[in-house]
Scaffold this active site. Structure first.
Site, short mmCIF file in Angstrom:
data_model
loop_
_atom_site.label_atom_id
_atom_site.label_comp_id
_atom_site.label_asym_id
_atom_site.label_seq_id
_atom_site.Cartn_x
_atom_site.Cartn_y
_atom_site.Cartn_z
N SER A 110 32.46 28.83 45.53
CA SER A 110 31.80 30.30 44.82
C SER A 110 30.81 29.85 43.56
CB SER A 110 32.89 31.05 44.68
OG SER A 110 33.85 30.48 43.33
N HIS A 128 33.46 32.82 50.75
CA HIS A 128 31.72 33.00 50.69
C HIS A 128 31.22 32.42 51.85
CE1 HIS A 128 31.98 34.29 46.33
NE2 HIS A 128 33.05 33.57 46.41
N LYS A 177 33.19 40.60 50.58
CA LYS A 177 31.81 39.83 50.48
C LYS A 177 30.69 40.11 51.56
CE LYS A 177 34.21 36.78 47.38
NZ LYS A 177 34.18 37.52 46.27
C1 LIG Z 1 37.05 31.55 46.84
C2 LIG Z 1 37.51 32.88 46.47
N1 LIG Z 1 38.62 33.13 47.04
C3 LIG Z 1 39.30 34.54 46.83
C4 LIG Z 1 38.64 35.33 46.07
C5 LIG Z 1 39.26 36.76 45.98
O1 LIG Z 1 38.68 37.88 46.71
P1 LIG Z 1 38.61 39.50 46.63
O2 LIG Z 1 37.50 39.33 45.35
O3 LIG Z 1 38.14 40.00 47.50
O4 LIG Z 1 40.01 39.52 45.92
C6 LIG Z 1 37.34 35.09 45.68
C7 LIG Z 1 36.46 36.00 45.08
O5 LIG Z 1 36.62 36.70 44.21
C8 LIG Z 1 36.84 33.92 45.56
O6 LIG Z 1 35.64 33.54 45.52
#
Ligand SMILES: Cc1ncc(COP(=O)(O)O)c(C=O)c1O
Lengths: 85, 390
Positions: B185, B213, B244
């Site tokens: 990310s 992502h 996303k």
């Molecule tokens: C690699 C990764 N896993 C999990 C998440 C968590 O997702 P969410 O924001 O939908 O709770 C994110 C983003 O914030 C992320 O970048």
């Protein structure tokens, strides 16, 4: 098998490369509050230590580690319980 | 020491660094005009830091589906699925996600963060070991902590380093959960997944890939890095988020291991939280269809990403290792990154500002996420702003 003193020396060596404050690096130096290591620097240091001693030392073992001495003692304990080392 | 004393350094740091200007860590979005434009702090601004990779936040079918679900099913589920039951939409979405990956099992969670918490802490306990990429997302770290398992880190995106660390575990390696991400990310680099699969197979470990992502971004049908690399069925658990590319909120896990279903009864982040709202489920289902048929959107997304990456590179910015819809400019100090962020804000471009320790190697980042709905003119403007500020 490494002795506590050897381990301490190596840990201080790794730390002085990381912090550039080797002048007052002692057994009792606090990793975070005194040496200013952030949580990830401590974790990265742990990876280096695992490689240096060829051991597996899980991150959660750091829970009660505050000082250089705590860290060296923890490594010493791991080395002395690892089979085959 | 009072409970609040520990906030003092944070407060001082924020005050000295940020002053009275607009807060990059909570920018006021006053009005949203489209997936790529908003009014921020009184200024019409191009959104280039939203993770809205396919630009589906205003997709007609997603909006219609959400509206219909609101009217039919109400605003919320008011409880967890274990207590309040599963709406037909929850179950349908699970079937659709399983079918999308051609996998046996799927579970939907309320956020992507909770998906990692639930799956990791559901799978592992204090007798297990989890081996994770050092640059893993906070939700992976937190899931590992919640599990009580031993946590070992390997050097970022380095299969040889993983191999070495699994070897050190001896017999325990055979039951170890290994965790990587599809696209990372922060720097937008792709996991060397085929090599990771070889390593995990050699040790009979299990692999979990977080495609947060990369869902919608990689693969013919948008199934992420596992699809692009042809390893869907060699991957034990695929986790992802709806927040996303799918433009809503929620998370999921798919697997061919039948035991995945049992996580529903053994995982606190699934049991003790309300299930996703009907409208969220409905728009997610519509978005999933669009993702699957979204080769057109992916082509646009990647064209923009390549162009922007090349432009920033030529303008002299230090960037992540490969072109990707996540493009990070790396800066040595927080002050430099903040100045760039502010400059971009003044030029009407919104990006993300990220400080250590959330960043690799202690660098500060100005992070762009490209959107398929960006126009060529918007990409031109983003390029210009970065050039002026280089
Ligand atoms: C690699 C990764 N896993 C999990 C998440 C968590 O997702 P969410 O924001 O939908 O709770 C994110 C983003 O914030 C992320 O970048």
């Amino acid at each position: 098998m490494a002795s506590y003193e050897e381990i301490l020396e190596k840990v201080i060596g790794e730390l002085s490369a990381l912090t550039a404050t080797d002048a007052n690096l002692t057994e009792n130096s606090e990793l975070v509050t005194e040496l200013g290591l952030d949580s990830f620097k401590v974790l990265d240091l742990l990876m280096d230590i695992e490689d240096e001693f060829d051991i597996s030392m899980p991150v959660n073992l750091l829970a009660d580690v505050h000082t250089v001495k705590d860290l060296a003692e923890r490594i010493h304990a791991v080395i002395n319980t690892e089979p085959g080392t | 020491m009072s409970l609040f004393d520990k906030f003092q350094p944070l407060l001082q740091d924020r005050q000295s660094l940020l002053g009275q200007d607009v807060d990059p860590f909570g920018a006021p979005i006053e009005e949203i005009y489209s997936p790529t434009e908003a009014r921020i702090n009184g200024r019409k601004t191009i959104l280039a830091g939203t993770n809205n990779y396919l630009g589906l936040t205003f997709d007609k079918e997603c909006l219609d589906a959400a509206h219909a679900a609101l009217d039919e099913l109400g605003t919320g589920t008011t409880g967890s699925r274990m207590a309040n039951g599963s709406f037909s939409g929850h179950r349908a979405l699970e079937r659709e996600i399983a079918a999308f990956y051609e996998c046996e099992k799927a579970i939907v969670f309320t956020t992507g963060y909770q998906a990692n918490l639930a799956v990791i802490s559901g799978l592992a306990n204090n007798e297990d070991t989890i081996v994770i990429d050092a640059d893993s997302h906070a939700s992976i770290y937190d899931g590992c902590r919640l599990s009580g398992a031993d946590i070992v880190r390997f050097r970022h995106n380095n299969p040889d380093d993983l191999d070495k660390r699994l070897k050190r575990l001896g017999e325990r390696a055979a039951n170890t959960l290994v965790i990587i991400e599809g696209i990372y990310s922060m720097l937008g680099d792709k996991a060397r997944i085929r090599e990771f699969i070889e390593v995990k197979n050699a040790h009979q470990a299990l692999l979990l890939v977080d495609e947060a992502h990369s869902l919608g971004v990689l693969g013919e049908r948008g199934r992420g890095l596992v699809e692009e690399a042809g390893v869907i069925h060699e991957t034990d658990f695929i986790v992802g988020t709806f927040s996303k590319s799918l433009a809503s909120t929620g998370g999921y896990c798919v697997s061919n291991h039948p035991q995945l279903d049992l996580i529903r009864y053994a995982s606190r982040p699934y049991i003790f939280t309300a299930s996703p709202c009907p409208s969220v489920i409905a728009s997610t289902r519509a978005a999933l269809k669009r993702v699957e048929n979204g080769a057109d959107l992916r082509a646009r997304l990647w064209r923009h990403a390549q162009r922007l990456y090349r432009h920033l590179h030529d303008a002299g910015y230090e960037l992540g290792p490969e072109p990707c819809p996540v493009i990070a400019a790396l800066l040595d100090t927080r002050e430099q990154a903040l100045a760039l962020w502010r400059g971009l804000h003044e030029h009407g471009v919104y990006v993300n500002l990220i400080f250590p320790p959330a960043t690799p190697d202690g660098k500060s980042l100005v992070r762009i996420s490209v959107c398929a709905a960006h126009t060529d003119e918007q990409i031109d403007k983003i390029c210009e702003a970065f050039s002026v500020l280089a």
